[in-house]
Scaffold this active site. Structure first.
Site, short mmCIF file in Angstrom:
data_model
loop_
_atom_site.label_atom_id
_atom_site.label_comp_id
_atom_site.label_asym_id
_atom_site.label_seq_id
_atom_site.Cartn_x
_atom_site.Cartn_y
_atom_site.Cartn_z
CB SER A 690 35.20 42.77 41.52
OG SER A 690 35.92 41.70 42.10
CE LYS A 733 34.83 39.29 39.05
NZ LYS A 733 34.73 40.76 39.24
#
Length: 783
Positions: A690, A733
């Protein structure tokens, strides 16, 4: 070690007085006799010095016994006044500082005067004159002493064989008495008293008395030993007779004689409700027990096995009291938030209420630490009216912990699943298998593979434990597993479980949890009253923002406990009746703030990007730094630091390759630089794809010398063609970025659907940009 030696004639020294003084060697726990060669270990400093003095002169020393063996530094009053004048035959220094000395006793001496000088004793002495009558009585005493001594040697006294042969050849009464006295198994005080007897006939008489007493003790020991051996032999004889009796009864009556113990086991086993196959096996063990001696190890193993069989709940079931509305109220009472999790659990309970099935589902709660996975399992057990048992699997590496040990040795026992059933006393409890992702494997087996049978609804109806060696039905058990990372669970085991993800708590949810649960609980635990402590909402918000940074509430719970302890101290020491915690005095309770709320950068910088990551501890933000330098080699290289994992390194290589392949579109300058990529906090391992978008943006920023916006964070995987692919952990996140004060986030387009999992208050406060390719990222991120 000692042996006899022909003594020097006492007539040569009986009137001799020694001047100057002769060294004195104090000894403990032993007595040195004339005419005996003996080996001693000398270790005390005063003894070593005395020995050295003797070696430096004529190798003679007086060996004197010490009255109290515990005295390390004796004075003259602690030593006997009668000793043995000895010749030092040999001295061997040892590595530990002690000395092994071989001495030969020459004559009895009486100490006239002790002198302690230069750390050692010396003495003036007079050689004692022995009275040695030669009468028939003396001859009779000599024969009696030899006879008793030989009898004692035959009864077990540890005497060298040559001594028994030597004493028969000694014709001197005094030498015979000294030699036998030296080898007698008696105390040093008794031996010292015999050393002080100058009349040889009296010494022999005393020796015969002492030997007679020792002989009586030895004979008693032999009798006791014989009695014990006879009793053991009698036990074995009784066992054989019982076996013969059983055989005779079988021949006469056709049936085996049943012992009371075996009959008791049979009655209990028939009443415990176990399956027929298991009952037959148990009855075989009972028959083996009847044939085994009561005290044999095999009998103990069989009894333990039967006791375990009787303790298991073969047909004991707790009646479920499933009421979905009641269950939802219990979950809401014990846990704040977690709406989607509670809905999933309510769906499972509703199916059980409608179907009336006893088969338990296999649930797996996955989420960061401290979000309520274990406590929610307890609430489910309470809602079902079942027993609850928690099994911690963290660090487990032995397959026998799950399946049990085989019954091949004393001390073996079943695995943790069977043990848990015994403790619960019912066959349908709620089992919480905690930290299932933390199990490891080694040479003792793989415990995750052992769980495959237990957690498979199609197989666990016949779960086999190595110790029980009989199938046990686990289908009625409701298994709930917990894990921080689903990726750490092997795929075959993961496939058997219904996964329910636990999200991180938002700041608002933490405020409510602290207000409704944590603070009242800690106030009660610390003996405070509700009126004695008040935490202002702004102060609680500051605790969450500046003293904790976590997905759950464990650190928050500890900080609140610290506030309660400080409050209790103020009340106890200062006599305060009420404590009000505000943002102004919060540092008095918790010290300086541990974290800075809003970690976004203060200014736009070249080559610095804020990325978003997800780990087993929840979401977090990271800084991605890139620096370009002139190449050292012919071809530019890339250097990666900061404990990056393999997948993250591959993302860096992909981003670098894309930049080089498209350098003409990015800048008119040719890309010929060495790239150094660093992610701070190098001691913390980092991995995952990511960060690809962030790495690409940082490299382009350093190459084009355009700064990156400090108020923006990003996540996404990048390909060699510049496509931005979706990633996981979006909720965690985004919450981490929200905690850090970031209000603009770049996400892959395909992750837009994940925004439905976010709390509405977070969605409203953050501006999201969705991108499909790398060029879109640069347009948004570069200032």
């Amino acid at each position: 070690m000692a042996r006899t030696a022909k003594p020097k004639p006492t007539e040569d020294i009986k009137t001799k007085r020694v001047s100057p003084r002769i060294p004195v060697l104090p000894v403990r726990g032993t007595v040195h006799f004339p005419g005996v060669i003996q080996t001693l270990l000398v270790g005390r400093e005063m003894s070593v010095r005395a020995l050295q003095d003797a070696l430096n002169k004529d190798r003679e020393a007086i060996v004197v016994g010490q009255k109290d063996q515990l005295v390390e530094e004796p004075e003259s009053s602690d030593l006997y006044s009668v000793g043995t004048l000895s010749e030092v035959l040999h001295v061997l220094p040892l590595p530990d500082g002690t000395m092994r000395v071989v001495l030969r006793g020459m004559a009895r001496v009486e100490i006239d005067k002790f002198v302690f000088r230069s750390g050692a004793f010396s003495a003036e002495y007079t050689v004692s004159t022995e009275i040695n009558p030669t009468t028939n009585s003396t001859e009779a005493l000599m024969r009696e002493a030899i006879s008793i001594f030989q009898q004692a040697a035959n009864l077990g006294i540890q005497i060298p064989p040559e001594v028994s042969e030597t004493i028969t050849a000694i014709d001197d009464p005094g030498h015979l008495a000294d030699t036998i006295a030296h080898h007698m198994p008696t105390s040093s005080q008794v031996k010292q008293s015999m050393l002080e007897i100058m009349n040889t006939e009296e010494r022999l008489a005393e020796l015969v008395n002492v030997l007679s007493r020792e002989l009586q003790v030895l004979e008693l020991q032999v009798q006791l030993r014989t009695k014990v051996e006879n009793e053991v032999g009698q036990t074995q004889r009784e066992y054989y007779l019982r076996e013969q009796l059983k055989a005779i009864q079988q021949e006469l009556g056709g049936e085996e004689s049943l012992s009371d113990e075996g009959e008791t086991y049979r009655t209990k086993l028939e009443a415990c409700g176990m399956p027929e196959e298991t009952l037959d096996r148990a009855m075989q063990e009972v028959r083996r027990l009847d044939r085994s001696p009561s005290s044999s190890p095999e009998g103990m193993v069989i009894r333990n096995y039967l006791d375990w069989l009787l303790a298991l709940p073969w047909d004991t079931v707790t009646e479920d009291s499933i009421d979905v509305r009641k269950a939802v109220s219990i979950l809401d009472r014990d846990h704040y938030g977690l709406t989607q999790v509670k809905d999933r659990i309510a769906d499972f309970l509703a199916v059980r209420q409608v179907s009336h099935s006893l088969r338990g589902p296999i649930l797996c709660f996955v989420g960061p630490p401290g979000v309520g996975k274990t406590s929610l399992g307890r609430s489910i057990a309470e809602a079902l009216g079942r027993k609850f048992h928690r099994i911690s699997l963290g660090g487990l590496r032995d397959e026998a912990e799950i399946r049990g040990h085989r019954r091949t040795y004393i001390g073996s026992m079943p695995g943790r699943l069977i043990q848990g059933l015994k403790q619960c006393g019912t066959k349908n409890p709620v089992f919480m298998l905690d930290e299932i992702d933390k199990m490891t494997m080694d040479f003792r087996g793989d415990p995750t593979s052992a769980l495959l049978e237990a957690l498979d609804p199609e197989q666990n109806a016949n779960f086999s434990d190595h110790y029980i060696e009989a199938p046990f039905d686990l289908s009625a058990v409701m298994f709930i597993c917990t894990a921080n990372l689903l990726e750490n669970i092997p795929a075959p085991l993961r496939d058997r479980m219904e996964v329910i993800r636990f999200p991180s708590y938002t700041e608002r949810e933490k405020m409510q949890i602290a207000k409704q649960y944590l603070l009242p609980e800690k106030i009660s635990e610390h003996g405070l009253k509700k009126s004695q402590l008040k935490v202002q909402p702004k102060a609680m918000e500051a605790i969450i923002r500046e003293y904790t940074r976590e997905a759950g509430v464990r650190s928050l719970n500890r900080e609140i406990a610290t506030v309660c302890r400080k409050t209790a101290r103020k009340i106890a020491e200062l006599g305060e009746t009420k404590v009000d915690v505000t943002t102004e005095n919060l540092s008095d309770f918790l010290g300086r703030s541990k974290y800075r709320y809003g970690l976004k950068g203060k200014k736009n910088e070249i080559g610095l990007v804020t990325g978003l990551v997800y780990s087993e501890y929840g979401g977090d933000i990271i800084a991605i730094e890139v620096a370009l330098t002139e190449p050292y080699a012919e071809q530019p290289t890339i250097q990666l630091t900061g404990s990056l994992g393999d997948v993250m390194k591959e993302s860096a290589y992909a981003a670098m390759s894309y930049v080089r392949a498209n350098q003409r579109q990015l800048s008119s300058e040719e890309f010929r630089y060495d790239v150094h990529l660093h992610v701070p906090e190098g001691g913390v391992p980092k991995d995952g794809p990511s960060a690809g978008v962030g790495i690409f943006t940082a490299i382009v920023s350093a190459f084009t010398k355009k700064p990156v916006r400090c108020d923006i964070a990003m996540t996404g995987e990048i390909t060699l063609r510049g496509k931005v692919l979706p990633v996981g952990g979006i909720r965690e996140k985004v919450l981490a970025a929200h905690r850090s004060g970031i209000r603009t986030i770049i996400l892959p387009t395909e992750n837009e659907r994940d925004l439905d999992d976010l709390p509405e208050i977070v969605r409203n406060q953050i501006k999201f940009h969705f991108v499909e390719n790398a060029e879109d990222v640069l347009e948004l991120a570069l200032a």
